[in-house]
Design an enzyme around this catalytic site. Sequence first.
Site, short mmCIF file in Angstrom:
data_model
loop_
_atom_site.label_atom_id
_atom_site.label_comp_id
_atom_site.label_asym_id
_atom_site.label_seq_id
_atom_site.Cartn_x
_atom_site.Cartn_y
_atom_site.Cartn_z
N CYS A 135 -6.08 34.30 -5.37
CA CYS A 135 -7.09 34.79 -6.31
C CYS A 135 -8.00 35.75 -5.55
O CYS A 135 -8.75 35.33 -4.67
CB CYS A 135 -7.91 33.64 -6.88
SG CYS A 135 -6.93 32.45 -7.82
N HIS A 146 -5.11 26.10 -4.99
CA HIS A 146 -4.42 27.06 -5.86
C HIS A 146 -3.08 26.47 -6.30
O HIS A 146 -2.29 26.02 -5.48
CB HIS A 146 -4.19 28.38 -5.12
CG HIS A 146 -3.64 29.46 -6.01
ND1 HIS A 146 -4.46 30.33 -6.72
CD2 HIS A 146 -2.37 29.80 -6.35
CE1 HIS A 146 -3.72 31.15 -7.43
NE2 HIS A 146 -2.44 30.85 -7.23
N CYS A 161 1.16 18.28 -12.97
CA CYS A 161 1.99 17.29 -13.65
C CYS A 161 2.84 17.98 -14.72
O CYS A 161 2.30 18.43 -15.75
CB CYS A 161 1.12 16.22 -14.29
SG CYS A 161 2.08 14.95 -15.17
#
Length: 333
Positions: A135, A146, A161
Amino acid sequence: MSGRPRQPRNYDDEVDTRVVASYKSFPVVFVIGIFGIVTVSYLGFHCQLLLQERVPVSQRDRAKQLKGQVQFSIFVFLAILWVICYVRAVLTLPGTIPNTDDWTADGSAHRDQEALNSLNIEKKRTGERRQCKWCSNKYKPDRCHHCRICRMCILKMDHHCPWIYNCVGYRNHKYFFLLLFYSCLALHLVIWTMWETVRDAMVQNYSFFTMFVLLFGESLAVFLGILLTGFFGFHIWLMLRAMTTIEFCEKSSKRVRGEFPASAYKKSSWVGDIQEVLGKDFVLWLLPVTDLPPEGGLTFVSETTILTTDMSVGRAYASRQHKTGLPRAKPNH
């Protein structure tokens, strides 16, 4: 294929990206399908047999019928909470680095660097603030990582997940935790109450289809119950140790005689550690609502953090409120 680097993702285009990349939502569809199978086998077969709706009223076993009504009501209640937690875990953005001068490399050039550095425990070896290489021009708060799948920095990132098609971070950690909690409760309810019906189906004159659905639902509940109970226990342990899954993996290589080093973010009491995940108001702990401050997730050192007993950190924390333009850090609970 183009050799152009992938651009970091932000809140403005996150929803659009998830809609376009629909193939990545297959795990969500799979979870919903599993939930549907367990629900149908329990409510549509087990509870219906207990309720004896096809038996004449005069021949119904009242005690058995009452048992069916109670079990039906409890499961529906848990299922509703499970659905709410799952939807919120999927749809709630976990939080990312704000676009403010304090967290933008260019914007903070004129600010007091010592005061800005006091916001963080995790720093480079040079003592400077961590900066995300993905970023552009963004400083990373403590516990921020990140995610290359989401293409953005996640505040207090626990892990990505695929089953919720989202990262577990500061703003949706509670929903993920409660999702595991209600999953375990519902599965154990199925395991321990449906077994008697499965046994009856195997010895009495039940149809093959009814016996198959009951046995399959029970077997699936046992498998998932064992798996998720262990996983939920692990997350309880992480919560009480004030660690995320990423921090656990990082500390695994630093164990001394099998013991994990203490977390820098652990509170002075276990209640404080729970509040970091479930919120300040204990009445709301088991409800899929949050009372965490929306501006939180950027700093985790407060008066209740054990680390503030260290003099150097304590002085930095106490002096932060006196620095030009910087607000006093608030606990995340």
